[in-house]
Write a protein that holds these residues in place. Structure first.
Motif, short mmCIF file in Angstrom:
data_model
loop_
_atom_site.label_atom_id
_atom_site.label_comp_id
_atom_site.label_asym_id
_atom_site.label_seq_id
_atom_site.Cartn_x
_atom_site.Cartn_y
_atom_site.Cartn_z
N CYS A 174 0.83 -1.21 0.00
CA CYS A 174 0.00 0.00 0.00
C CYS A 174 0.86 1.26 0.00
N HIS A 175 1.98 1.21 0.72
CA HIS A 175 2.88 2.36 0.73
C HIS A 175 3.54 2.57 -0.64
N VAL A 176 3.88 1.48 -1.31
CA VAL A 176 4.44 1.60 -2.66
C VAL A 176 3.41 2.24 -3.59
N ALA A 177 2.15 1.80 -3.49
CA ALA A 177 1.09 2.37 -4.32
C ALA A 177 0.95 3.87 -4.06
N ALA A 178 1.02 4.27 -2.79
CA ALA A 178 0.91 5.69 -2.46
C ALA A 178 2.12 6.47 -2.96
N LEU A 179 3.30 5.89 -2.81
CA LEU A 179 4.51 6.55 -3.30
C LEU A 179 4.45 6.75 -4.81
N GLU A 180 3.99 5.76 -5.53
CA GLU A 180 3.91 5.86 -6.99
C GLU A 180 2.84 6.87 -7.40
N TYR A 181 1.77 6.96 -6.65
CA TYR A 181 0.75 7.98 -6.93
C TYR A 181 1.35 9.37 -6.74
N PRO A 187 5.59 14.95 -10.81
CA PRO A 187 6.83 14.35 -11.32
C PRO A 187 8.11 14.97 -10.77
N GLY A 188 8.09 16.22 -10.39
CA GLY A 188 9.29 16.84 -9.87
C GLY A 188 9.38 16.83 -8.36
N ALA A 189 8.47 16.10 -7.71
CA ALA A 189 8.39 16.15 -6.25
C ALA A 189 9.30 15.12 -5.60
N HIS A 190 10.62 15.19 -5.93
CA HIS A 190 11.55 14.21 -5.37
C HIS A 190 11.60 14.29 -3.86
N ARG A 191 11.67 15.49 -3.33
CA ARG A 191 11.77 15.63 -1.88
C ARG A 191 10.50 15.18 -1.18
N GLU A 192 9.34 15.44 -1.79
CA GLU A 192 8.09 15.00 -1.20
C GLU A 192 8.04 13.47 -1.14
N CYS A 193 8.52 12.81 -2.20
CA CYS A 193 8.56 11.35 -2.20
C CYS A 193 9.49 10.83 -1.11
N LEU A 194 10.65 11.44 -0.98
CA LEU A 194 11.58 11.03 0.06
C LEU A 194 11.01 11.30 1.45
N ASP A 195 10.35 12.45 1.62
CA ASP A 195 9.74 12.77 2.90
C ASP A 195 8.73 11.68 3.31
N PHE A 196 7.86 11.34 2.38
CA PHE A 196 6.83 10.32 2.64
C PHE A 196 7.47 8.99 3.01
N ALA A 197 8.46 8.58 2.22
CA ALA A 197 9.09 7.27 2.45
C ALA A 197 9.86 7.24 3.76
N GLU A 198 10.58 8.31 4.05
CA GLU A 198 11.37 8.34 5.29
C GLU A 198 10.48 8.31 6.52
N THR A 199 9.37 9.04 6.48
CA THR A 199 8.45 9.04 7.60
C THR A 199 7.86 7.66 7.82
N VAL A 215 14.43 3.46 -0.23
CA VAL A 215 15.23 3.10 -1.40
C VAL A 215 14.33 3.01 -2.63
N ARG A 216 13.06 2.69 -2.43
CA ARG A 216 12.11 2.73 -3.55
C ARG A 216 11.91 4.18 -3.99
N ALA A 217 11.85 5.09 -3.03
CA ALA A 217 11.74 6.51 -3.37
C ALA A 217 13.01 6.99 -4.07
N ALA A 218 14.16 6.51 -3.61
CA ALA A 218 15.42 6.88 -4.27
C ALA A 218 15.42 6.42 -5.71
N PHE A 219 14.93 5.20 -5.96
CA PHE A 219 14.82 4.70 -7.32
C PHE A 219 13.93 5.62 -8.15
N ALA A 220 12.79 6.03 -7.59
CA ALA A 220 11.88 6.93 -8.32
C ALA A 220 12.57 8.24 -8.64
#
Length: 342
Positions: A174-181, A187-199, A215-220
Motif C-alpha cells: 500500500c505504501h508503494v502504491a501511495a509513493l507511486e501515486y 513528477p518533480g516532487a523528489h523531496r516529497e517522495c523522500l519525505d513520505f518514504a522516510e516518515t 530506497v524505492r523513493a530513491a529509485f523513483a
C-alpha cells in the motif's frame, strides 16, 4: 517450470561450494517454496493449492506474503487463466479467488491504451471488494493502484489510503502504491517522495519491509525524467535510503527468494550512486535470484540487463573501486552509467 525448479536445486548446491553464482544458474522471478507448488498445480489446472496458500496468509495475517503471492498468481493467470476461472466458478464467494481475479483485471487494463477509462469502470467493484475484506489490507493495495491508473483526484486517493492504513499501518504494498501515486501526480516532487518514504520507514518496526520504502523513493528520484539533479541535491538522503535498505537486507538470509526484489532494487540504486563495493555485496547476498523489477525499466530483457550490470560491478570491484576496465560501470546501452541516464 519444472526445469526452473531443478535449476534452483542445482544452483543451491553450487552456492554451498562457491560464492560465485554462474550465469546459467541465475533464476528470474523464481517462486519461494510456498508459492512454487501452487504454481505447479495451477499449470495443471488445479486451483486448490493456490486457494489453500492464500487462505493461510489471510488467516495468519501474513499481509506481505499475501500481497506478493496474489500478485504472482495473477501474473501467472494472464497466460494460463483456466484454473482461476474454475476457482471463481466453483467458489464465487471465496475472497482469495476474488483477490486474484481483481488483480488480474487491473493488470490487464493497465496495459491498454484506454487504461484510465477501463480502470474507472472497474474501480467501484474493486473498492467494494476491498471494503468487504475485513482487516485485509491487500485488496486496498489493488484499489490504490486502480485509483492511480484512473487518475483519481487527490481526495479520492486519500480516502482509499485512509482505509488501507487503518487495516495495516505498515503494509509495504500500500505504501508503494501511495509513493507511486505521489511520484506520478507531481513528477518533480523528489523531496516529497523522500519525505513520505522516510516518515513511513521511521515509524515502522525494525523488521518491517516498509523500512525499504526510502530506497524505492530513491529509485523513483533517480529514474524520473530530469532526476539526475536529485543525485547532487539530495545525495545524502539517497545514501541514507540505501544504507537503511542495506541494514534490512542484512537481516535476511543470503540466497533467499523472499528479499530478492529488495536486493535487486538496492543493487540498481547503489550502482546509480556509484557505490560499487556495496553493490557487489548485495549481488553476493542475492545469489541466483533475479527479479524483473527494477531491471525491466531499462529493457525488455531484465535477466540480460542484470547480468550486464553484475559483470560490470564485478569487473569494477576487481580492477579497483568505482571503475571497470573502461573506467566506469556501463549502463548496458553501449555507454556508461551516469546520474542523469534514462
Amino acid at each position: 517450470m519444472l526445469r526452473a525448479f531443478l535449476r534452483k536445486t542445482r544452483a543451491a548446491a553450487r552456492l554451498r561450494t562457491s560464492r560465485l553464482v554462474q550465469d546459467d544458474d541465475v533464476l528470474l522471478d523464481a517462486p519461494d517454496d510456498r508459492l512454487a507448488p501452487a504454481l505447479v498445480a495451477a499449470a495443471r489446472g488445479d486451483h486448490g493449492p493456490a486457494a489453500d496458500l492464500l487462505a493461510r496468509t489471510r488467516e495468519n495475517a501474513e499481509w506481505e506474503h499475501r500481497d506478493r503471492y496474489a500478485t504472482r498468481l495473477a501474473a501467472f493467470a494472464r497466460s494460463r487463466a483456466e484454473w482461476l476461472e474454475d476457482w471463481r466458478t466453483t467458489a464465487p464467494d471465496d475472497p482469495d479467488g476474488l483477490l486474484v481475479a481483481l488483480r488480474l483485471t487491473v493488470d490487464r487494463h493497465w496495459d491498454s491504451p484506454a487504461r484510465a477509462e477501463l480502470l474507472r469502470q472497474v474501480s467501484p467493484s474493486v473498492t467494494a471488494a476491498a471494503a468487504s475484506a475485513g482487516p485485509d489490507p491487500v485488496p486496498w493495495r489493488t484499489a490504490l493502484d486502480t485509483a492511480r491508473g484512473a487518475h483519481a483526484p487527490h481526495a479520492e486517493f486519500a480516502r482509499l489510503w485512509a482505509q488501507a492504513v487503518r487495516r495495516s499501518p505498515h503494509h509495504y504494498g500500500c505504501h508503494v502504491a501511495a509513493l507511486e501515486y505521489l511520484a506520478a501526480a507531481s513528477p518533480g516532487a523528489h523531496r516529497e517522495c523522500l519525505d513520505f518514504a522516510e516518515t513511513a520507514a521511521q515509524d515502522a518496526p525494525e523488521d518491517a519491509l516498509v523500512r525499504a520504502l526510502p530506497v524505492r523513493a530513491a529509485f523513483a528520484c533517480l529514474t524520473a525524467r530530469g532526476g539526475g539533479g536529485a543525485l547532487g541535491a539530495d545525495r545524502a538522503r539517497l545514501d541514507g535510503a540505501a544504507d537503511r535498505a542495506i541494514a534490512l537486507s542484512a537481516a535476511h538470509p543470503s540466497a533467499d527468494p523472499w528479499p530478492a526484489e529488495l536486493r535487486n532494487l538496492l543493487v540498481y540504486v547503489l550502482v546509480r550512486l556509484e557505490r560499487l563495493q556495496d553493490a557487489a555485496e548485495q549481488l553476493r547476498l542475492t545469489g541466483p535470484y533475479v527479479t524483473s523489477f527494477p531491471w525491466d525499466r531499462d529493457t525488455d530483457d531484465p535477466l540480460g540487463r542484470f547480468l550486464e550490470v553484475r559483470a560490470d560491478v564485478r569487473a569494477a570491484t576487481v580492477s579497483g573501486p568505482g571503475t571497470t576496465g573502461s573506467g566506469h560501470p556501463r549502463n548496458g546501452h553501449a555507454g556508461h552509467v551516469h546520474s542523469g541516464d534514462h
